[in-house]
Design a protein around this motif. Sequence first.
Motif, PDB file in Angstrom:
ATOM      1  N   HIS A 300       2.429  18.816   4.536  1.00  0.00           N
ATOM      2  CA  HIS A 300       2.836  20.176   4.033  1.00  0.00           C
ATOM      3  C   HIS A 300       1.291  20.892   3.759  1.00  0.00           C
ATOM      4  N   ASP A 301       0.473  20.099   2.917  1.00  0.00           N
ATOM      5  CA  ASP A 301      -0.732  21.023   2.403  1.00  0.00           C
ATOM      6  C   ASP A 301      -1.678  21.288   3.626  1.00  0.00           C
ATOM      7  N   VAL A 304      -0.084  24.557   5.539  1.00  0.00           N
ATOM      8  CA  VAL A 304      -0.128  25.653   4.389  1.00  0.00           C
ATOM      9  C   VAL A 304      -1.466  26.091   4.790  1.00  0.00           C
ATOM     10  N   SER A 305      -2.625  25.299   4.786  1.00  0.00           N
ATOM     11  CA  SER A 305      -3.819  25.850   4.553  1.00  0.00           C
ATOM     12  C   SER A 305      -4.454  26.584   6.080  1.00  0.00           C
ATOM     13  N   ARG A 306      -3.931  25.554   7.207  1.00  0.00           N
ATOM     14  CA  ARG A 306      -4.202  26.309   8.512  1.00  0.00           C
ATOM     15  C   ARG A 306      -3.207  27.473   8.911  1.00  0.00           C
ATOM     16  N   LEU A 307      -2.112  27.771   8.160  1.00  0.00           N
ATOM     17  CA  LEU A 307      -1.326  28.861   8.326  1.00  0.00           C
ATOM     18  C   LEU A 307      -1.979  30.097   7.474  1.00  0.00           C
ATOM     19  N   ARG A 308      -2.556  29.716   6.432  1.00  0.00           N
ATOM     20  CA  ARG A 308      -3.170  30.871   5.718  1.00  0.00           C
ATOM     21  C   ARG A 308      -4.293  31.202   6.425  1.00  0.00           C
ATOM     22  N   PHE A 373       4.488  32.677   0.870  1.00  0.00           N
ATOM     23  CA  PHE A 373       4.785  31.839  -0.536  1.00  0.00           C
ATOM     24  C   PHE A 373       5.096  30.642  -0.304  1.00  0.00           C
ATOM     25  N   LEU A 374       5.102  29.802  -1.211  1.00  0.00           N
ATOM     26  CA  LEU A 374       5.825  28.460  -1.328  1.00  0.00           C
ATOM     27  C   LEU A 374       6.767  28.636  -2.099  1.00  0.00           C
TER      28      LEU A 374
END
Length: 483
Positions: A300-301, A304-308, A373-374
């Motif tokens: 998950h983390d 999210v970080s690569r997508l951001r 968003f999460l």
Amino acid sequence: MIHGEIHQNVRQYINGRWETSATTGVSANPSDTSEVVAEYARADRRQVESAIRAAADAFSHWSHSTPQRRADVLDRIGTELLARKDELGLLLAREVGKTLPEAVAEAARAGQVFKFFAGEALRGGGENMASLRAGVQVDVTREPVGVAGLITPWNSPLAVPATKIAPALAHGNCVVFKPAELAPACGWTLAEIISRAALPAGVFNLVMGSGREAGQALVDSPLVDALSFTGSARNGERILQAAAARRAKVQLEMGGKNALVVLADADIDHAVDCAVQGAYFSNGQRCTASSRLIVEAAVHDAFVSRLRDRLKALKIGHALERGVDVGPLVDEERLARSLAWVGIAREEGAEHVWGGEPLQRATAGHYMSPALFLATPGHRIAREEIFGPLACVLRAADYDEALALCNDTPSGLSAGICTNSLKHAMHFRRHAEVGMTMVNLPTAGVDFHAPFGGRKGSGYGPREQGRHAAEFYTTVKTGYMLA
Ligand code: NAD
């Protein structure tokens, strides 16, 4: 940025003639709102009714035309669309804000759809059965339905109309086509090409105008035998009620709340690519957009970080500018609505990761940064269609929970999974409650010759596209004969 030509002669096409209307409207370029793209005639109820009568009158002749005749007409339309794909793509990019490469690809696709159905006109055939009774022959044939009322949205203003008009004509129906108010020039240009394809008067008609008046007139007319609608679930529901009340055939392609599941064993960079393309390209203004990204806890983390990081690097700008990844939203209202969703997400306590701001560019357009968003499953951004550049990530403990979350929605159009597990991929294909599944592919992006459509609240009636289109555009007749 240089302004393009204004389409000024955008009139209705009824019974083989171009007609003005009492009122007119304009479409503007969402990348640069100072540019008018088209001034177009807006049909009232009376004009739509005259188009429907023309189609009904033409049906007895066209429904008995030879397959070769229909194939030739469709082939000619497809040839012109393909030859003019760059020019038509430019128009499409100016009118609805898709990037130029996406818009040119859509124009080409419209041409390919007509070519495909030129072949379908020739491939029609029936079935022969042994009778239960001695000496009796049974055959099953398909016949055209009658007048098809075709109502389309603005987000794919060439491909969606092509997907309806081509099979309707191929199978011998007559057409009244109503494009979306936001994309009249695309609808009109397609109609202009069709008008020169040697169809008898009345077989194909174009009526531009509002959904409430022009669209509703099609829905209400007892002379319209089949209604094919692509658009919002709210309007689809109304059309379904009205069509059922007068027993018209009806086909609805509506919205989605499509999920992309990312499992811990997936290639994460590839999964991020699928998410960026599926959720944010065309600003998420696609019925198959993946606005829910369901990610297994173990990755998950990192996901999210690569997508951001990818979202930060996306280039948002004028749809005609080289190198732009995402253009503007289609109009001020849709931009305001998407920004309002950002406010709703914040108010409900979803964790903001990136974006969701209006953007200024050299030209005044409807620009917005992609928002991430999460969320938790109860948040509205995780439940309702947004049709804008906003996606949420939902955390899942394992595959079983991810699948349950994927199916926890009233929609059922497209669902994707990124995984290297054959077992999970196969299970997902069987158990995702949708019309289309994608393994290691974005939820958006489909082939034009394969069936397209959704389950649950996303669709109703037979599938569109390919050979399956015959289910909607023909009716079956069973013949018995004592030989
Ligand atoms: P919309 O429902 O507002 O409009 C679609 C069409 O219906 C337009 O031509 C409109 O004028 C017409 N219309 C509106 N009210 C009508 C009425 N009462 N009677 C008859 N016609 C009426 O949708 P939109 O905003 O243009 O498009 C966005 C929606 O379309 C989204 O929900 C999206 O998911 C959906 N969509 C679905 C698909 C699909 O194939 N499933 C494809 C593209 C878009």
